[in-house]
Design a protein around this motif. Sequence first.
Motif, PDB file in Angstrom:
ATOM      1  N   THR A 288      25.827  49.203  40.780  1.00 10.66           N
ATOM      2  CA  THR A 288      25.880  48.112  41.756  1.00 10.66           C
ATOM      3  C   THR A 288      27.322  47.878  42.177  1.00 10.66           C
ATOM      4  OG1 THR A 288      26.003  46.492  39.957  1.00 10.66           O
ATOM      5  CG2 THR A 288      23.815  46.955  40.885  1.00 10.66           C
ATOM      6  N   PHE A 289      27.486  47.501  43.420  1.00 11.80           N
ATOM      7  CA  PHE A 289      28.814  47.298  43.984  1.00 11.80           C
ATOM      8  C   PHE A 289      29.515  46.099  43.341  1.00 11.80           C
ATOM      9  CE2 PHE A 289      31.642  45.219  46.992  1.00 11.80           C
ATOM     10  CZ  PHE A 289      32.472  46.267  47.364  1.00 11.80           C
ATOM     11  N   SER A 290      30.804  46.251  43.092  1.00 12.50           N
ATOM     12  CA  SER A 290      31.619  45.150  42.580  1.00 12.50           C
ATOM     13  C   SER A 290      32.897  45.050  43.407  1.00 12.50           C
ATOM     14  CB  SER A 290      31.982  45.393  41.110  1.00 12.50           C
ATOM     15  OG  SER A 290      32.986  44.469  40.699  1.00 12.50           O
ATOM     16  N   GLU A 291      33.314  43.819  43.688  1.00 12.26           N
ATOM     17  CA  GLU A 291      34.517  43.620  44.497  1.00 12.26           C
ATOM     18  C   GLU A 291      35.804  44.018  43.776  1.00 12.26           C
ATOM     19  OE1 GLU A 291      34.798  39.889  46.454  1.00 12.26           O
ATOM     20  OE2 GLU A 291      32.922  40.179  47.567  1.00 12.26           O
ATOM     21  N   ARG A 292      35.680  44.454  42.530  1.00 11.89           N
ATOM     22  CA  ARG A 292      36.877  44.946  41.839  1.00 11.89           C
ATOM     23  C   ARG A 292      37.465  46.166  42.544  1.00 11.89           C
ATOM     24  NH1 ARG A 292      32.935  46.609  37.271  1.00 11.89           N
ATOM     25  NH2 ARG A 292      32.340  48.731  37.840  1.00 11.89           N
ATOM     26  N   VAL A 293      36.652  46.859  43.354  1.00  9.98           N
ATOM     27  CA  VAL A 293      37.167  48.053  44.052  1.00  9.98           C
ATOM     28  C   VAL A 293      38.320  47.692  44.983  1.00  9.98           C
ATOM     29  CG1 VAL A 293      34.962  49.281  43.935  1.00  9.98           C
ATOM     30  CG2 VAL A 293      35.508  47.916  45.962  1.00  9.98           C
ATOM     31  N   PHE A 294      38.348  46.444  45.470  1.00 10.35           N
ATOM     32  CA  PHE A 294      39.401  46.058  46.408  1.00 10.35           C
ATOM     33  C   PHE A 294      40.778  45.983  45.746  1.00 10.35           C
ATOM     34  CE2 PHE A 294      35.721  43.692  48.536  1.00 10.35           C
ATOM     35  CZ  PHE A 294      35.432  44.763  49.370  1.00 10.35           C
ATOM     36  N   SER A 295      40.801  45.972  44.418  1.00 10.39           N
ATOM     37  CA  SER A 295      42.090  45.926  43.714  1.00 10.39           C
ATOM     38  C   SER A 295      42.602  47.309  43.346  1.00 10.39           C
ATOM     39  CB  SER A 295      41.958  45.083  42.439  1.00 10.39           C
ATOM     40  OG  SER A 295      41.058  45.702  41.523  1.00 10.39           O
ATOM     41  N   LEU A 296      41.794  48.332  43.598  1.00  8.37           N
ATOM     42  CA  LEU A 296      42.198  49.701  43.262  1.00  8.37           C
ATOM     43  C   LEU A 296      42.982  50.312  44.412  1.00  8.37           C
ATOM     44  CD1 LEU A 296      38.854  50.992  41.700  1.00  8.37           C
ATOM     45  CD2 LEU A 296      40.841  50.082  40.497  1.00  8.37           C
TER      46      LEU A 296
END
Length: 427
Positions: free
Chosen positions: A308-316
């Motif tokens: 499932t998608f997580s907004e943590r990807v925006f910090s990578l």
Amino acid sequence: MSLKTPVIAVFDIGKTNKKVFLWSTTFEIVFEKQQTFDEIVDEDGFACEDLGALQQWIVSTFAELCQLPEFEIIGLNFSAYGASIVYVDRVGEPLAPLYNYLKPVSKSFPYTEYGGEAEFARKTASPILGNLNSGLQVYESTFRSFWPEVFKAVHFPNYLASLFTGRLVSEITSIGCHTALWDFDLGQYHPWVATIQDQLAPISTEAFLPIDGINYGLGLHDSSAALVPYLRSISDEFVLLSTGTWCIAMHPFNESPLSAEELAEDVLCYLQPNGKPVKASRLFGGHFHEEQVARMEAHFGGSYHDLTFSERVFSLSSRSSSVFECAFAARDLKDFPDLASAYDQFMVDLVGQQLHSLDLLLKDAPVKQLLVDGGFSKNEWYMRLLAHALPEVEVYAAEVAQASALGAALMVYEGETPKNLIQLKRF
């Protein structure tokens, strides 16, 4: 007694699957059928399309469609893959196999006479791709002394249309798909084409030929055909990002000349049915995704479909700076605790590549809308990361049924284009 429903028939001919559709005048699919054919080999033993079997299927299928009591066919057209030439005699019969564009070239082309490879590729918007530059197939054919006299060389989609129109013509979208035939600086055939022009079927400016109550199209290159529904439906300037094995971004509103630097980054040009160029950039995105997902699932187990998608990807952050190299391929999977974190980083890297590819089109010609269709339009990581990175652009997942076939159908329809051909979801 009920009236017959007027329909437009389209044969959509891919390398693997051959499809036929009947479209109503509200552009809903009311009939479809699919067929596959085994390949045959040419005189050198190289695999190629069984043109005879395909032709027989198309002619017999159209005859069957004409007999369906509930439909009245008012149009017929073709969308088909490009980079393929049919050589015909004076009565329009094929003289040779439909050679595979992946077959190695056997005759070198004199690029030095036309400014060298780099300048030739730039002017013709055609990376040096061997037989994928289908105009050079015709050049090579002039050295085949064992052939009978060739009357005309016809692009594959246009040949299929000639089975019904009796007209051997060249249509502009087939000429303009990395064929090495068209001079995009001059807006006409490149000077070298004078050496083969007698063999080429004449260019037609007509969209279709009305014969006995049916509008017969001339056939379209499938990538250009897929753009037609968007051009007919979207009023603002946009880039269409068509995703699959290849992710091809098409910018119909970027009129800047193709540069050598862009060409080196896998940017090229197509021609629209109206003859205007479409600048396009390419990324092997679907292939990279398939390759790296297999590597991750083999290492961690499980399936990325369960993530499932997580907004943590925006910090990578991404290390992607090239359209040719997938940065994630060099990452050590032991650096990630699980499949979810690895997939997050992979999608950040992949979208980083995609943004680099898009920037080649957008840096000098920004647009208000980015329309994404195909497989990645349903990938939340891909769509959310694009929207996050492009806050000044409206990013939409676009859904249109069978875009290439629909575009071919629209080209032979004289009525008003219906609304809501395309379903858009904004991210």
